[in-house]
Design an enzyme around this catalytic site. Structure first.
Site, PDB file in Angstrom:
ATOM      1  N   ASP A   1       0.874  -1.178   0.000  1.00  0.00           N
ATOM      2  CA  ASP A   1       0.000   0.000   0.000  1.00  0.00           C
ATOM      3  C   ASP A   1       0.912   1.229   0.000  1.00  0.00           C
ATOM      4  OD1 ASP A   1      -1.660   2.117   0.689  1.00  0.00           O
ATOM      5  OD2 ASP A   1      -2.893   0.907   2.044  1.00  0.00           O
ATOM      6  N   HIS A   2       0.877   1.942  -1.106  1.00  0.00           N
ATOM      7  CA  HIS A   2       1.836   3.039  -1.252  1.00  0.00           C
ATOM      8  C   HIS A   2       1.522   4.223  -0.329  1.00  0.00           C
ATOM      9  CE1 HIS A   2       5.189   4.954  -2.900  1.00  0.00           C
ATOM     10  NE2 HIS A   2       4.883   5.008  -4.168  1.00  0.00           N
ATOM     11  N   ARG A   3       0.357   4.223   0.272  1.00  0.00           N
ATOM     12  CA  ARG A   3       0.078   5.294   1.240  1.00  0.00           C
ATOM     13  C   ARG A   3       0.891   5.075   2.506  1.00  0.00           C
ATOM     14  NH1 ARG A   3      -6.105   4.181   1.867  1.00  0.00           N
ATOM     15  NH2 ARG A   3      -5.111   2.152   2.065  1.00  0.00           N
TER      16      ARG A   3
END
Ligand code: CAO
Length: 584
Positions: A556-558
């Protein structure tokens, strides 16, 4: 008839506050505890409940006004009270008299649901305020009936799945059942932790707001803030009138609602362990949306993320009706068709092009599809590819397996991967976290539970190896074998599949060189493993044949930066190349 002036209760401050919403109009019938106005300071908003049932004779405020404690809000024709008793209009000037009649009115007229709502918030208030010894205390455990949450005007949603069985332990917010309209579904969470004593519904039943769902034996002493409209029960019913009778009036009720609002951030945090709901889309944080405590409570009870709700109230305030509208929309339209700007998909008659057969998906596949879709559209995925040299590891594995054969243990490559990942997760704790709903914080977990994707004839399931960092390779291998067996025999319990902090999906036994696994929300990363192959690797002088394992880490790039993902897979690769480091 008895006319009473309802006034601003004790709002905990002498400063004027804004009236941001008047929830009733002249001529409206109100029940005791119905919200009549919503007040807001720069710190919090609170809903002022009507202390008794009646008809609104005249409004004394409008949205935009400023008021302070004691200011008149409205004149109420109190239901069931005789004007001749002398308590009439002077009531506003005589608070104690008001409160005495409140007690009777509330104890007699408050509906069970509202009363239990009120009791729960009163109980919280008592704990906070510690100012009324005789008032109801938080329930010390017992059996309560959990009812369907407020579904608005939906009165016949079908139960398509029940996720708990009698005797099961459930966590607060754990999905207990799934309801469905003809096109979409909604998961209903348990309002609190406990043990399922009795299920009161079955798959196929049609339910609406307030339908009794199950009897829950609660441990007590836990979070009472969720006890509310989705609960009722004999204990609650009996106590609610009493609690209402002990209520010293609307001021306390208003304060308790304020504390409900104040606890909001921790509620969001708790969601990290919550069941998967289709509403976890990422957007404006729930904590920063404009909504009162009752609306937030409704959203919690129905698993709706307030960030997804289109506000229709003043100053972009979310009203209960807005939450109801979203519930309705979710039940009538699958998210892909309506939400996130996804285009409507046209229905296609494939039989125009050749013979077809419609095969209904089984429950497992439907649930998996929904979860995968939800993860796919809400998590910004990136996949980091890497390789590990497992030449020595494979030789070690084979030699160990010869020795372990008589013990009935087979050390699989996956067992080594679980151990290595557990080690890497301790080294890179962000990969072992969850993003709080609203996106304002990470929930860091001090435990390492690894989910293993298992392919079964019925579909994909993900049993969990708990505390993988504390277990030895042999134990991991044995447990994995057991879980995979249970998965294929459809014997996994919900508890076997809960609480993973990270997942591994291995297709190595089948084939392929790389793939992009989908993160299993609320986790933030998943490792895909493909088939190992012997490759020529340059050692500086010559090419050496090395057994190479392809790794595909989706994240999850967040939560995780690309650089960290590269560090994670490099670390993992090094561990696998020299497993002694993981075993230290
Ligand atoms: N490279 C080469 N060979 C591999 C390998 C790899 N990465 N991983 C396993 N193998 C070999 C094993 O060594 C074994 O061979 P031997 O019997 O000769 O030792 C053979 O493949 C079969 O392994 P397995 O599948 O029985 O065991 P496993 O530990 O690799 O996997 C499990 C267990 C449960 C993960 C697997 O059975 C499974 O279900 N995999 C599919 C998971 C899946 O569907 N993921 C996709 C999710 S997204 O849609």
């Amino acid at each position: 008839m008895s006319k009473e002036t309802i006034r601003v209760p004790d709002i905990g401050s002498s400063d004027p506050v804004d009236v941001i919403e008047v929830s009733v109009k002249k001529g409206d019938s109100v029940e005791a505890e119905d919200t009549i106005v919503v007040l807001e300071s720069d710190k919090a908003s609170l809903e002022v409940p009507c202390p008794k049932a009646g008809t609104v004779l005249e409004l004394k405020v409008k949205a935009g006004d400023q008021v302070k404690e004691g200011d008149p809000l409205l004149d109420l024709d109190v239901a069931g009270e005789d004007g001749g008793d002398g308590s009439g209009d002077e009531a506003g000037a005589d608070e104690s008299k008001d409160n005495a009649s409140d007690e009777e009115a509330a104890s007699e007229k408050t509906s069970d649901k509202e009363a239990s709502d009120k009791e729960a918030s009163d109980q919280q208030d008592e704990a906070d305020q510690q100012d009324d010894e005789s008032a109801a205390k938080p329930a010390a455990g017992g059996t309560r009936t959990v009812a369907a949450p407020d579904l608005g005007d939906i009165d016949a949603a079908e139960i398509i799945e029940i996720n708990v069985a009698e005797g099961d332990s459930v966590e607060a917010e754990q999905t207990i059942l799934v309801i469905e309209s003809d096109k979409a579904s909604l998961e209903v969470p348990s309002p609190e932790a406990g043990t399922v004593k009795k299920l009161l519904v079955k798959v196929g039943d049609k339910i609406g707001t307030g339908t009794d769902l199950m009897e829950l034996e609660t441990a007590g002493g836990g979070d009472t803030s969720d006890k509310g409209s989705s609960e009722k029960g004999s204990g609650e019913k009996g106590g609610s009138g009493k609690a209402a009778a002990k209520d010293d009036g609307d001021a306390k009720a208003a304060r308790s609602r304020k504390s409900d609002l104040d606890e909001k951030p921790s509620e969001a945090g708790r969601q990290s362990a919550a069941p998967e709901t289709p509403e976890q889309s990422q957007g404006k944080p729930s904590a920063s949306v404009h909504a009162g405590p009752a609306v937030r409570k409704l959203a919690r009870e129905t698993g709706i993320d307030l960030a997804d709700v289109a506000p229709s109230g003043p100053k972009d305030r979310i009203l209960k009706e807005d939450v109801h509208a979203l519930i309705k929309q979710r039940l009538e339209n699958p998210p892909a068709a309506g939400g996130a700007g996804a285009p409507d998909l046209p229905e296609i008659d494939f039989s125009e092009f050749g013979p077809v057969e419609r095969q209904e998906l089984n429950k497992l596949r439907k649930v998996a599809a929904r979860n995968l879709h939800r993860s796919w559209i809400t998590i910004p995925h990136v996949t980091q590819f890497d390789e590990a040299d497992i030449t020595e590891l494979e030789a070690f594995r084979k030699s160990q397996n010869k020795a372990l054969e008589k013990e009935g243990v087979k050390l699989t490559m996956l067992a080594f991967l679980v151990k290595a990942c557990a080690n890497a997760l301790r080294e890179f704790p962000r990969f072992n976290s969850s993003l709080e709903l609203g996106g304002e914080a990470l929930i860091m977990k001090d435990y390492v539970h690894i989910g293993i994707a298992v392919d079964t004839p019925n579909g994909l399931v993900v049993p969990v190896i708990r505390d993988a960092d504390k277990k030895g390779l042999k134990d991991i291998a044995l447990e994995m074998g057991e879980l995979a067996g249970k998965a294929r025999d459809r014997k996994l319990s919900p508890a076997d599949m809960k609480g993973a902090t990270f997942s591994i999906s291995s297709l190595g036994g089948i084939g392929g060189t790389a793939f992009t696994p989908i993160v299993n929300w609320p986790e933030v990363a998943i490792l895909g493993v493909s088939r190992s192959d012997t490759k020529p690797v340059w050692d500086g002088q010559t090419f050496q044949p090395r057994l190479t394992l392809p790794l595909s880490l989706s994240y999850d790039h967040r939560v995780i930066d690309g650089a960290d993902a590269a560090r994670f897979t490099s670390y993992l690769s090094q561990l696998l190349s020299d497993m002694r480091r993981a075993l230290l």
